[in-house]
Scaffold this active site. Structure first.
Site, short mmCIF file in Angstrom:
data_model
loop_
_atom_site.label_atom_id
_atom_site.label_comp_id
_atom_site.label_asym_id
_atom_site.label_seq_id
_atom_site.Cartn_x
_atom_site.Cartn_y
_atom_site.Cartn_z
N CYS A 240 0.86 -1.18 0.00
CA CYS A 240 0.00 0.00 0.00
C CYS A 240 0.89 1.23 0.00
O CYS A 240 2.07 1.15 0.34
CB CYS A 240 -0.92 0.06 1.23
SG CYS A 240 -2.21 -1.19 1.26
N ARG B 220 -4.81 7.07 0.09
CA ARG B 220 -3.93 5.93 -0.10
C ARG B 220 -4.32 5.11 -1.31
O ARG B 220 -5.46 5.19 -1.82
CB ARG B 220 -3.97 5.05 1.15
CG ARG B 220 -5.35 4.50 1.51
CD ARG B 220 -5.60 3.05 1.15
NE ARG B 220 -4.68 2.14 1.78
CZ ARG B 220 -4.81 1.66 3.02
NH1 ARG B 220 -5.87 2.00 3.75
NH2 ARG B 220 -3.90 0.81 3.50
N ASN C 207 0.11 -2.63 5.33
CA ASN C 207 0.71 -3.93 5.60
C ASN C 207 2.16 -3.79 6.07
O ASN C 207 2.94 -3.02 5.50
CB ASN C 207 0.64 -4.79 4.33
CG ASN C 207 0.72 -6.26 4.62
OD1 ASN C 207 0.36 -6.72 5.70
ND2 ASN C 207 1.19 -7.04 3.66
#
Length: 325
Positions: free
Chosen positions: A2, A16, A79
């Site tokens: 991400c 994002r 993550n």
């Protein structure tokens, strides 16, 4: 995988890319002020700041991937596999929470980044899943408002808070590496290239953009961090809503994943499932999906916020094409 970004023009924006090889049941969710949040160790919150973001709603509980509250504080989980480590047991002297509770608790409680910093300094994340079949994801978090950004990382040696002057976050390694790694690219420029090789050789650039040669183009977390920071800090756009939102998505587009270019160890294709941009000042959540490039918007203040029921907006995933003849 991400990439998240905090961005300031006329307004403060946060958003994002969520890069994933599958859908997690995501939809845009507004949680109003009187939705009754409950927590494992913290006192329940029958009243709190309203928030909007992308979430999977399980048993009526919004599990946010990212969100912004009505005061302009924003937060996203990204993550962080192999490094994220949550504690097995609570500690009496600490404010203890499960990782999935962190976004609703901070955004429900805090009206500013400094308020959140104060709570996080007393924080302990306990490895309690939402349900046994829904384990905690190995995350770290980007939290920001118009005054600045912080990164929250809970590793084996405890919970760490890092000031984030770049306003960018990706994934591994731990955040301090990413800031140090930017030093490797300090000679990059958006200006026309100059001959620094040797004044004795008549070397000339043969095209535009050669000042950026060496900017990493792969999809690794370290490369995306550098590329997103370069695009953000060299960004030029008009300070109005349409230009700012468009520019935000262009920057995220520079670090998005094309289906087939990145494969997981299980052979699945990692893609940018959705990109979002939140006008945190006005409470507007913009998004587009991998299969639908049209920008869709949901307004926080277009709903009744003194309510106890969440409002859910399924994603428009089919490509929207406008024919003009």
């Amino acid at each position: 995988m991400c990439t998240s970004m905090a961005f300031q023009t006329e307004h403060f924006y946060f958003g994002r890319n969520l890069d994933l090889e599958y859908s997690f049941g995501e939809k845009v969710v507004i949680t109003p002020r009187e939705y009754p949040f409950s927590f494992h160790f913290l006192p329940p919150m029958p009243q709190h700041y309203a928030m909007i973001g992308m979430a999977n709603v399980l048993d009526g509980y919004p599990l946010y991937a990212e969100a912004a509250n009505e005061k302009g504080l924003c937060m996203a989980g990204l993550n962080f596999p192999g490094n994220a480590c949550f504690f097995e047991k609570p500690e009496e002297e600490k404010l203890c929470a499960a990782p999935y509770e962190l976004i609703p608790w901070l955004l429900g409680s805090c009206g500013s980044l400094e308020e959140a910093r104060g709570l996080l300094q007393k924080m302990r994340l306990v490895d309690i899943p939402f349900r046994k079949e829904v384990p905690n994801a190995p995350l770290h978090w980007h939290i920001a408002d118009k005054t600045g950004s912080l990164v929250i990382e809970c590793t084996r040696d405890g919970l760490h808070l890092y000031d984030n002057p770049a306003g960018i976050l990706t994934n591994n390694p731990p955040f301090p590496f990413h800031l140090t790694n930017l030093s490797c690219y300090m000679n990059l420029t958006s200006a026309p290239a100059e001959n620094r090789f040797s004044h004795g050789l008549p070397i000339q650039p043969f095209g535009q953009g050669m000042g950026g040669i060496g900017l990493p183009g792969d999809d690794s977390p370290t490369s995306r961090f550098v590329r997103a920071a370069f695009y953000k800090w060299n960004s030029v756009c008009e300070p109005n809503e349409n230009a700012s939102v468009s520019q935000f998505f262009h920057i995220l587009g520079g670090v998005s994943m094309v289906r087939g270019a990145v494969r997981t160890p299980k052979g699945r294709c990692d893609i940018t499932a959705y990109s979002c941009c939140i006008n945190a000042d006005e409470g507007i959540y913009y998004y587009k999906t991998y299969d639908n490039e049209q920008i869709t918007a949901v307004r926080l203040h277009g709903m009744e916020l003194n309510s106890c029921e969440t409002a859910e907006f399924p994603l428009i995933r089919e490509q929207q094409i406008r024919f003009v003849n």
